[in-house]
Design an enzyme around this catalytic site. Structure first.
Site, short mmCIF file in Angstrom:
data_model
loop_
_atom_site.label_atom_id
_atom_site.label_comp_id
_atom_site.label_asym_id
_atom_site.label_seq_id
_atom_site.Cartn_x
_atom_site.Cartn_y
_atom_site.Cartn_z
N PHE A 1 9.88 -3.08 -11.04
CA PHE A 1 9.25 -4.40 -10.94
C PHE A 1 7.88 -4.24 -10.29
O PHE A 1 7.72 -3.51 -9.32
CB PHE A 1 10.08 -5.33 -10.06
CG PHE A 1 11.34 -5.83 -10.67
CD1 PHE A 1 11.34 -6.95 -11.49
CD2 PHE A 1 12.56 -5.22 -10.39
CE1 PHE A 1 12.51 -7.45 -12.03
CE2 PHE A 1 13.74 -5.71 -10.92
CZ PHE A 1 13.72 -6.83 -11.75
N GLY A 2 6.87 -4.96 -10.78
CA GLY A 2 5.60 -4.99 -10.06
C GLY A 2 4.38 -4.99 -10.95
O GLY A 2 4.38 -4.43 -12.05
N HIS B 1 4.86 -15.71 -3.17
CA HIS B 1 4.85 -15.78 -4.64
C HIS B 1 5.79 -16.83 -5.24
O HIS B 1 6.74 -16.51 -5.96
CB HIS B 1 5.14 -14.41 -5.25
CG HIS B 1 6.22 -13.61 -4.58
ND1 HIS B 1 7.47 -14.08 -4.29
CD2 HIS B 1 6.22 -12.31 -4.17
CE1 HIS B 1 8.20 -13.14 -3.73
NE2 HIS B 1 7.46 -12.05 -3.63
N ASP C 1 0.07 -10.20 -4.45
CA ASP C 1 1.28 -9.38 -4.52
C ASP C 1 0.97 -8.07 -5.24
O ASP C 1 1.75 -7.60 -6.08
CB ASP C 1 2.42 -10.13 -5.21
CG ASP C 1 3.76 -9.43 -5.09
OD1 ASP C 1 3.88 -8.50 -4.26
OD2 ASP C 1 4.70 -9.80 -5.83
N TYR D 1 0.79 -1.23 0.00
CA TYR D 1 0.00 0.00 0.00
C TYR D 1 0.83 1.28 0.00
O TYR D 1 0.28 2.38 -0.05
CB TYR D 1 -0.99 -0.02 1.17
CG TYR D 1 -2.19 -0.91 0.89
CD1 TYR D 1 -2.42 -1.44 -0.38
CD2 TYR D 1 -3.09 -1.23 1.90
CE1 TYR D 1 -3.50 -2.27 -0.64
CE2 TYR D 1 -4.19 -2.06 1.64
CZ TYR D 1 -4.39 -2.57 0.38
OH TYR D 1 -5.47 -3.38 0.14
N ASN E 1 8.58 -9.25 -10.00
CA ASN E 1 9.57 -10.00 -9.24
C ASN E 1 8.88 -10.86 -8.18
O ASN E 1 8.25 -10.30 -7.27
CB ASN E 1 10.56 -9.04 -8.58
CG ASN E 1 11.75 -9.76 -7.99
OD1 ASN E 1 12.04 -10.89 -8.36
ND2 ASN E 1 12.45 -9.12 -7.07
N HIS F 1 2.58 0.95 -9.09
CA HIS F 1 3.61 1.95 -9.38
C HIS F 1 2.99 3.07 -10.19
O HIS F 1 1.92 2.92 -10.79
CB HIS F 1 4.76 1.33 -10.17
CG HIS F 1 5.58 0.34 -9.41
ND1 HIS F 1 6.42 0.71 -8.40
CD2 HIS F 1 5.67 -1.01 -9.51
CE1 HIS F 1 7.02 -0.37 -7.90
NE2 HIS F 1 6.57 -1.42 -8.55
N HIS G 1 10.28 -13.60 1.09
CA HIS G 1 10.63 -13.37 -0.30
C HIS G 1 11.96 -14.09 -0.52
O HIS G 1 12.96 -13.72 0.09
CB HIS G 1 10.77 -11.86 -0.54
CG HIS G 1 11.21 -11.47 -1.91
ND1 HIS G 1 10.43 -10.70 -2.75
CD2 HIS G 1 12.36 -11.69 -2.60
CE1 HIS G 1 11.07 -10.48 -3.88
NE2 HIS G 1 12.25 -11.07 -3.81
#
Length: 428
Positions: free
Chosen positions: A323-324, A232, A305, A63, A278, A309, A179
């Site tokens: 990444f995302g 993930h 996940d 968040y 990622n 962005h 992770h």
């Protein structure tokens, strides 16, 4: 305030059944047939032709507040969750500043409570600022309300640090939520190492970057007895390792993200940053192993996940973009469309992986099922009508998903959190 949800197909005790649900204030008062005879109802929600489910649970969201609110806020992120049918989420601590202390942690939980429209469980970091070797005060952060401990976004690089962290987490009875990524094997990669990366001329991230650290951690988890939860999972080797570890009695659970189930690196035909995440999208063989792992119980649950962005951060090429991928608003509908409608998963299986399993594993005793006396966290989904995903409908500040434009079934019609309407398609 009494609310009656009538005529819906209700997911109840693992099965679908035609039932009505009566809510009084914030709790479910009764579940049964033909409850419309109750004359004192203040509000009636007709769910004819729709699925009525326990509110979905997502144990892995980002968040960005405090410090990165141009990407997302607690308000926009939780609104996105409600839009996707989620009523409980677990928020990761990769914010600025990282909540290393009880004071910083409590400041975050204050914002979560004030601005969140869903229940937000907050993770604390494993190490100070998430990338150091200095452990946080596990006992103090548990007392402050930590849901678990995670350095998500970074793997713990040193075995000794992870061993000590697992010992500390075991002592306070909370999970390490890991992770898994060995930085020395990442090679500045931006997508899965393989033919597609070679064809696009970009550096690849090998699968052993994930599985080697996972193998280390599983041995440490066996030695410490900690509840070790893997974020993930993305590779076939990781699935095999977790399957073996469960057979050995190691206290390991894991999640898979919707995008790793739905996509492989074969879909990356150009250097599109919306496909940069990622861990990266892996091979088709990895994707099939993830599906098989869900079906045989190796993988316990689905978690998005959700990683928003700004547009600027997801523009340009694969090597410079962030990444995302977002996921809160698209997860259920994309999975339902691709897997349930195609006969790969049953609807009951998908709902179990997104409701009762995460509730059971993370000890969310008042979530994940519909029972009289429990909090009225409920999602209603439209399984019959096709819908095209558009950026304009997203509540999240992040629109970084390649699923925009996809034709789906199973969009959320309404989400109730503690008996209050947190999202309604008709009122949007």
């Amino acid at each position: 305030m009494k609310t009656l949800i009538k005529n819906g197909q209700v997911f109840l005790a693992g099965k679908l059944t035609q039932q009505d649900i009566l809510i009084k204030d914030d709790r479910i008062q009764a579940i049964g047939s033909h409850l419309e005879h109750l004359r004192s109802t203040d509000r009636v929600i007709d769910a004819k032709g729709k699925l009525v489910s326990p509110g979905l649970i997502d144990v892995h969201v980002h968040y960005r507040e405090p410090g990165q609110t141009y990407k997302e806020t607690v308000a926009t992120g939780s609104q996105a969750a409600a839009h996707g049918g989620f009523t409980t989420v677990g928020a990761m601590p990769n914010v600025t500043p990282v909540p290393n202390t009880p004071e910083l942690f409590q400041a975050m939980t204050t914002i979560n409570h004030k601005d969140g429209v869903v229940h937000i469980k907050q993770y604390a970091p494993i190490t100070v600022d998430r990338t150091t070797d200095e452990l946080v005060d596990f006992k103090a952060l548990k007392a402050a309300g930590a849901f678990g401990f995670s350095n998500d976004g970074n793997g713990v690089q040193t075995a000794g640090v992870m061993f000590q962290a697992m010992q500390a987490a075991a002592q306070v009875g909370l999970p390490i939520v890991a992770h898994v990524e060995d930085d020395s094997l990442k090679n500045n990669g931006v997508m899965n190492a393989g033919p597609q990366a070679q064809a696009l001329g970009v550096p690849g991230i090998p699968s052993v970057c994930e599985s080697s650290q996972l193998a280390r951690d599983l041995m440490l988890a066996q030695a410490t007895g900690v509840h070790y939860h893997v974020c993930h999972v993305s590779t076939k080797e990781s699935v095999a390792l977790i399957r073996w570890a469960k057979q050995q009695g190691i206290n390991v659970t894991c999640e898979v993200a919707p995008h790793h189930l739905l996509l492989s690196d074969e879909q990356i035909t150009k250097a599109d940053p919306y496909y940069k995440m990622n861990p990266p999208l892996r091979s088709e063989a990895d994707r099939q192993a993830l599906i098989a792992g869900l079906l045989d119980g190796t993988i316990d649950m689905i978690a998005t996940d959700h990683a928003p962005h700004s547009r600027e951060e997801k523009q340009g090429d694969m090597q410079t973009a962030a990444f995302g991928i977002t996921g809160s608003e698209t997860a259920f509908a994309t999975l339902y469309t691709a897997f349930v409608k195609e006969g790969i998963f049953t609807l009951e299986q998908l709902l179990t992986w997104m409701t009762s399993k995460p509730a059971e594993i993370f000890k969310l005793n008042d979530s994940g099922s519909l029972l009289p006396g429990t909090v009225a966290d409920i999602a209603i989904f439209d399984l019959e009508n096709e819908h095209v995903l558009t950026e304009e409908e997203y509540f999240s500040k992040g629109v970084n998903t390649p699923f925009t434009g996809m034709k789906v079934y199973g969009m959320t019609a309404m989400t109730l959190v503690a008996g209050n309407i947190a999202y309604s398609r008709e009122e949007k």
